[in-house]
Motif scaffolding. Structure first.
Motif, PDB file in Angstrom:
ATOM      1  N   GLU A 169       0.726  -1.248  -0.034  1.00  0.00           N
ATOM      2  CA  GLU A 169       0.047   0.069   0.026  1.00  0.00           C
ATOM      3  C   GLU A 169       1.036   1.444  -0.023  1.00  0.00           C
ATOM      4  O   GLU A 169       2.122   1.250   0.430  1.00  0.00           O
ATOM      5  CB  GLU A 169      -1.024   0.038   1.216  1.00  0.00           C
ATOM      6  N   ASP A 171       1.132   3.880   1.679  1.00  0.00           N
ATOM      7  CA  ASP A 171       1.292   4.247   3.142  1.00  0.00           C
ATOM      8  C   ASP A 171       2.723   3.600   3.421  1.00  0.00           C
ATOM      9  O   ASP A 171       3.302   3.840   4.673  1.00  0.00           O
ATOM     10  CB  ASP A 171       0.381   4.257   4.289  1.00  0.00           C
ATOM     11  N   ARG A 172       2.944   2.460   2.830  1.00  0.00           N
ATOM     12  CA  ARG A 172       4.304   1.836   3.337  1.00  0.00           C
ATOM     13  C   ARG A 172       5.609   2.403   2.930  1.00  0.00           C
ATOM     14  O   ARG A 172       6.453   2.273   3.615  1.00  0.00           O
ATOM     15  CB  ARG A 172       4.341   0.485   2.764  1.00  0.00           C
ATOM     16  N   VAL A 246       4.358  -1.265  -5.534  1.00  0.00           N
ATOM     17  CA  VAL A 246       3.345  -0.052  -5.271  1.00  0.00           C
ATOM     18  C   VAL A 246       2.870   0.628  -6.393  1.00  0.00           C
ATOM     19  O   VAL A 246       3.736   1.022  -7.414  1.00  0.00           O
ATOM     20  CB  VAL A 246       4.039   0.446  -4.103  1.00  0.00           C
TER      21      VAL A 246
END
Length: 251
Positions: A169, A171-172, A246
């Protein structure tokens, strides 16, 4: 309904799904679904005339493409598309994903515009190779207009012998996420393009292995190099003990 054609390519598979935009419904070919013509997303003006069914008809500028001939052209191009994918797999063994392309075909069968509306391949070098194969193909001339529109997609399965990358994701990416999105926004603004999507593979040390770019706006093609250079120059948190994948969007 639209049908897909699947062919084995050794290191995975390629599935094709194509729609040729047509002004004349009678030209519908088997194995595809005819879509009504629509204004291309190039910012240019189109000449509109009233259609017999009460809808807009762009016959003055946008002509019909014979679906069977479009499919035949894609069948001939699949060898080159496959070669592009296999070259990419030599560098990124676990590469896979989908592309959706859009073309404008001029009289004489030349693709004057070719771009990726959507891509999750994650490697711009492979994407550019595929676009080159599509641009270099000889397409059917449009009937009843100066140009014809065609859209389609391919799905590329990674080799069954390779472990797929870890799906991440956004936000990683931690504190680097805002910087990455700002880089995309800067590249987008430099070309006056619409939303950009970047898909990248991140190595265990946090460095991008490859970056792919797509946009529903054809101007996004001009921003692709900027995006790749910006993201390849960044460092992100490690995805763990195996490479990650991603996707980011800048609108």
């Amino acid at each position: 309904m639209m049908k897909s054609n699947e062919k084995s390519l050794g290191l995975g598979s390629l599935r094709a799904l194509v729609v040729a935009a047509m002004a004349l419904p009678s030209l519908a070919g088997c194995g595809g679904e005819v879509t009504q013509n629509k204004p291309p997303e190039t910012g240019g003006s189109e000449t509109q005339t009233s259609g017999g069914n009460g809808g807009a008809n762009f016959e003055a500028e946008i002509g019909a493409l014979d679906q069977d001939k479009v499919n035949s052209t894609l069948e001939r191009a699949q060898g080159k598309l496959s070669a592009c994918f296999h070259d990419g797999v030599r560098r990124i063994p676990f590469m896979g994903g989908e592309i959706r392309f859009a073309l404008r075909i001029a009289q004489g069968g030349t693709a004057t515009v070719a771009y990726l509306k959507e891509s999750t391949l994650g490697d711009r070098e492979t994407e550019s190779c595929m676009l080159g194969a599509l641009r270099g193909a000889t397409w059917p001339s449009p009937v009843g207009g100066k140009e014809g529109l065609a859209e389609g997609g391919f799905s590329f399965d990674p080799s069954a012998d390779e472990r797929p990358p870890v799906e991440l994701e956004p936000d990683r990416l931690g504190k680097e996420l805002p910087k990455a999105k700002q880089a995309l926004a800067t590249c987008r603004a430099s070309q006056g393009a619409g939303a950009l999507k970047a898909t990248m593979y991140i190595d265990t040390d946090g460095k991008p292995l490859a970056v792919g770019v797509s946009s529903a706006d054809p101007k996004g093609e001009a921003a692709a190099t900027c995006v790749v250079d910006a993201l390849r120059g960044m460092s992100f948190p490690s995805p763990g003990s195996y490479a990650g994948k991603v996707s980011l969007v800048a609108e």
